[in-house]
Design a protein around this motif. Sequence first.
Motif, PDB file in Angstrom:
ATOM      1  N   SER A   1       3.743   1.384  -1.806  1.00 24.10           N
ATOM      2  CA  SER A   1       4.148   1.522  -3.295  1.00 24.10           C
ATOM      3  C   SER A   1       3.612   2.654  -4.093  1.00 24.10           C
ATOM      4  O   SER A   1       4.308   3.362  -4.643  1.00 24.10           O
ATOM      5  CB  SER A   1       4.179   0.155  -4.063  1.00 24.10           C
ATOM      6  OG  SER A   1       4.946  -0.705  -3.409  1.00 24.10           O
ATOM      7  N   PRO A   2       2.294   2.575  -4.298  1.00 21.44           N
ATOM      8  CA  PRO A   2       1.696   3.568  -5.096  1.00 21.44           C
ATOM      9  C   PRO A   2       1.909   5.181  -4.573  1.00 21.44           C
ATOM     10  O   PRO A   2       1.888   6.034  -5.358  1.00 21.44           O
ATOM     11  CB  PRO A   2       0.203   3.332  -5.067  1.00 21.44           C
ATOM     12  CG  PRO A   2      -0.239   2.552  -4.231  1.00 21.44           C
ATOM     13  CD  PRO A   2       1.257   1.764  -3.666  1.00 21.44           C
ATOM     14  N   THR A   3       2.153   5.374  -3.327  1.00 24.90           N
ATOM     15  CA  THR A   3       2.393   6.564  -2.963  1.00 24.90           C
ATOM     16  C   THR A   3       4.066   7.023  -3.352  1.00 24.90           C
ATOM     17  O   THR A   3       4.327   8.341  -3.151  1.00 24.90           O
ATOM     18  CB  THR A   3       2.290   6.611  -1.341  1.00 24.90           C
ATOM     19  OG1 THR A   3       3.445   6.266  -0.844  1.00 24.90           O
ATOM     20  CG2 THR A   3       0.865   6.035  -0.683  1.00 24.90           C
TER      21      THR A   3
ATOM     22  N   ASP B   1       5.104   5.148  -9.494  1.00 20.37           N
ATOM     23  CA  ASP B   1       4.140   4.432 -10.435  1.00 20.37           C
ATOM     24  C   ASP B   1       4.794   3.427 -11.356  1.00 20.37           C
ATOM     25  O   ASP B   1       4.127   2.880 -12.242  1.00 20.37           O
ATOM     26  CB  ASP B   1       3.625   5.506 -11.184  1.00 20.37           C
ATOM     27  CG  ASP B   1       4.491   6.137 -12.313  1.00 20.37           C
ATOM     28  OD1 ASP B   1       5.812   5.955 -11.969  1.00 20.37           O
ATOM     29  OD2 ASP B   1       4.035   6.894 -12.951  1.00 20.37           O
TER      30      ASP B   1
ATOM     31  N   ALA C   1       3.589  -1.900  -9.551  1.00 23.55           N
ATOM     32  CA  ALA C   1       2.206  -2.547  -9.602  1.00 23.55           C
ATOM     33  C   ALA C   1       2.165  -3.607  -8.656  1.00 23.55           C
ATOM     34  O   ALA C   1       2.696  -4.788  -8.508  1.00 23.55           O
ATOM     35  CB  ALA C   1       1.644  -3.077 -10.759  1.00 23.55           C
TER      36      ALA C   1
ATOM     37  N   HIS D   1       0.913  -1.004   0.068  1.00 19.78           N
ATOM     38  CA  HIS D   1       0.034   0.007   0.021  1.00 19.78           C
ATOM     39  C   HIS D   1       0.763   1.324   0.002  1.00 19.78           C
ATOM     40  O   HIS D   1       0.592   2.228  -0.453  1.00 19.78           O
ATOM     41  CB  HIS D   1      -0.887  -0.222   1.275  1.00 19.78           C
ATOM     42  CG  HIS D   1      -2.000  -1.092   0.649  1.00 19.78           C
ATOM     43  ND1 HIS D   1      -3.165  -0.839   0.282  1.00 19.78           N
ATOM     44  CD2 HIS D   1      -1.989  -2.470   1.397  1.00 19.78           C
ATOM     45  CE1 HIS D   1      -3.929  -2.081   0.390  1.00 19.78           C
ATOM     46  NE2 HIS D   1      -3.220  -3.095   0.703  1.00 19.78           N
TER      47      HIS D   1
END
Length: 136
Positions: free
Chosen positions: A25-27, A30, A33, A23
């Motif tokens: 990672s996307p912060t 990009d 995935a 969770h």
Amino acid sequence: MPEPIDVLFVCVSNRGKSVMAEHLSPTVTDRIAASSAGTSAKVGGHVNELSARSLAEVGVDVAGHRPRQLTDDLMRAADLVVVVGTAEVAAPEGVEIEVWDTVEPSVDGIDGIERMRLIRDDIAARIRALADRLER
């Protein structure tokens, strides 16, 4: 821009460190995935309360996360499997594994929410480093 790589983060229970990695990672990037699983996940369980609190402090909500058991199929579907912490993983042939020996503040007597903040920050830094490597 190239497609993001599929990274499967793995810990023992899929209630703490691997959830943080997935969770966060996307912060951070990009280029990843992210998904996660645990070597001994209790299906129907919930995220560790202190892990969830430390993530909420940086704007990450994990209320909907449910632990998932690690399988060979999950590992084969990932471009990279990252073991976060002490989980022992025997990967199928051809699966690339990276092990992150994350900080463990409890060995220095640091517990509770402060322990989780230090682990969260260590994992976020490792995600940044991975993303930087992917850029090259």
